[in-house]
Enzyme design. Sequence first.
Site, PDB file in Angstrom:
ATOM      1  N   TYR A   1     -25.846   8.736   9.414  1.00  0.00           N
ATOM      2  CA  TYR A   1     -26.727   9.384  10.388  1.00  0.00           C
ATOM      3  C   TYR A   1     -26.066  10.558  11.103  1.00  0.00           C
ATOM      4  O   TYR A   1     -26.706  11.250  11.885  1.00  0.00           O
ATOM      5  CB  TYR A   1     -27.193   8.361  11.441  1.00  0.00           C
TER       6      TYR A   1
ATOM      7  N   LYS B   1     -19.873  -3.250   2.475  1.00  0.00           N
ATOM      8  CA  LYS B   1     -19.924  -3.092   1.018  1.00  0.00           C
ATOM      9  C   LYS B   1     -18.526  -2.685   0.584  1.00  0.00           C
ATOM     10  O   LYS B   1     -18.291  -1.586   0.069  1.00  0.00           O
ATOM     11  CB  LYS B   1     -20.988  -2.037   0.660  1.00  0.00           C
TER      12      LYS B   1
ATOM     13  N   ASP C   1     -25.922  -6.332   0.199  1.00  0.00           N
ATOM     14  CA  ASP C   1     -26.966  -6.805  -0.725  1.00  0.00           C
ATOM     15  C   ASP C   1     -27.101  -8.326  -0.621  1.00  0.00           C
ATOM     16  O   ASP C   1     -28.211  -8.875  -0.523  1.00  0.00           O
ATOM     17  CB  ASP C   1     -26.694  -6.351  -2.171  1.00  0.00           C
TER      18      ASP C   1
ATOM     19  N   ASP D   1     -29.966  -0.198   9.801  1.00  0.00           N
ATOM     20  CA  ASP D   1     -31.359   0.255   9.769  1.00  0.00           C
ATOM     21  C   ASP D   1     -32.152  -0.596   8.776  1.00  0.00           C
ATOM     22  O   ASP D   1     -33.245  -1.081   9.085  1.00  0.00           O
ATOM     23  CB  ASP D   1     -31.404   1.733   9.351  1.00  0.00           C
TER      24      ASP D   1
ATOM     25  N   ASP E   1     -35.115  -4.014   9.452  1.00  0.00           N
ATOM     26  CA  ASP E   1     -36.532  -4.063   9.050  1.00  0.00           C
ATOM     27  C   ASP E   1     -36.812  -5.394   8.352  1.00  0.00           C
ATOM     28  O   ASP E   1     -37.852  -6.021   8.564  1.00  0.00           O
ATOM     29  CB  ASP E   1     -36.897  -2.895   8.124  1.00  0.00           C
TER      30      ASP E   1
HETATM   31  C1  IPM Z   1     -35.133   2.926  13.508  1.00  0.00           C
HETATM   32  C2  IPM Z   1     -35.884   4.013  12.801  1.00  0.00           C
HETATM   33  C3  IPM Z   1     -35.091   5.312  12.911  1.00  0.00           C
HETATM   34  C4  IPM Z   1     -33.739   5.074  12.268  1.00  0.00           C
HETATM   35  C5  IPM Z   1     -35.799   6.538  12.313  1.00  0.00           C
HETATM   36  C6  IPM Z   1     -37.171   6.729  12.896  1.00  0.00           C
HETATM   37  C7  IPM Z   1     -34.972   7.782  12.445  1.00  0.00           C
HETATM   38  O1  IPM Z   1     -36.134   3.686  11.479  1.00  0.00           O
HETATM   39  O2  IPM Z   1     -34.990   3.030  14.735  1.00  0.00           O
HETATM   40  O3  IPM Z   1     -34.699   1.983  12.846  1.00  0.00           O
HETATM   41  O4  IPM Z   1     -33.596   5.250  11.039  1.00  0.00           O
HETATM   42  O5  IPM Z   1     -32.819   4.724  12.996  1.00  0.00           O
HETATM   43 MN    MN Z   2     -35.426   1.737  10.952  1.00  0.00          MN
END
Ligand code: IPM
Ligand code: MN
Length: 364
Positions: A150, A201, A234, A258, A262
Amino acid sequence: MKQQLSSPAVKKAAKTYRIAVIPGDGTGPEVIEQGRRVIDAAFSKNDIQMDWHLYDLGGERYLKTGETLPDSVLKELREMDAIYLGAIGHPDVKPGILEQGILLRLRFELDQYINLRPVKLYPGVWTPLKDKGPEQIDFVVVRENTEGLYAGVGGFLRKGTKEEVALQTSVNTRHGVERCVRFAFDCTRKRPRKKLTLCGKTNVLTFAHDLWQRTFNEVATEYPDVQTDYTHVDACCMWMVKNPEWFDVIVTDNMFGDIITDLGAMIQGGMGIAAGGNLNPSGVSMFEPIGGSAPKYTGKNVINPLAAICAGAMMLEHLGQPSVAQAIEQAVMKVTGTKLKSLAAGKMGYSTTEVADLVIEELG
Ligand code: IPM
Ligand code: MN
């Protein structure tokens, strides 16, 4: 003004927090409004007051003025006690502009080097994991938030030609890794199970994740009470689905964090409930529902406000109000456990505002 406030007829708050509110795009404003209502209600019985300062950053402002995060706004944000963020992302704005110009810029400029994301299945919440319940899904991801892929280091060579080269460099500094790892150990120490897993990793990223592994091992010697573990990213995804109960705290780099959060959000019941904090432990931190702006539900009063409400509770915890934060979390658990049909937008059995009403009722 000052005179009025100190007048004996007006109850003076013992403590006032200055909070920047960035409702943002899509459903962000709706959920943040409910989060504010819940927080104000939670403080109604004691002499703590939230001083909300609204900022209209987001897609609409960008489309009107071309501005993402003006320096003057950033300067004001630096003076706040915390930032409460709705969502950033607008269908009419090219992907990347708002994310980089607002969200990532805030994280970097305010040096919010930790992204803390609890993955906790609340009572009554459906999880796609068969035979797993709240007992098995209760961990925290500590994601590094200012480095890695990032960092924005890289570039093109011969762009647009057949010989094009694109480089995107993962930046891992000893300082950045160590402060993140230390935060994770401190966080683990406060939890009953005291188990910290490094997710990396090391079999492929033999430079970057070698640094992570060595730093982790060195810092671990200072925390003999914390049990440590390692998993490749993974395999981590596999275990999060197969045996989520193995995890207590996971520490990982920005990109992996990130992705696995999710997955974490899905096993805890979805984006309707997942909250996170972008922390600078000695600066200004920012709290957000992690789900995004969900433009198609905008203005319909159907989006789930619980993620924003939980982000608000995390903010209060961070501000040094743990009992109020816990009261809100308990109220949310009561609502998921006894009222809501689902956490999905439009399927909750209640509207956005009604869900917040239920939480406020539970708060008493
Ligand atoms: C998160 C989001 C952000 C990230 C995006 C929107 C830049 O996916 O906060 O996880 O990748 O950090
Ligand atoms: Mn995210």
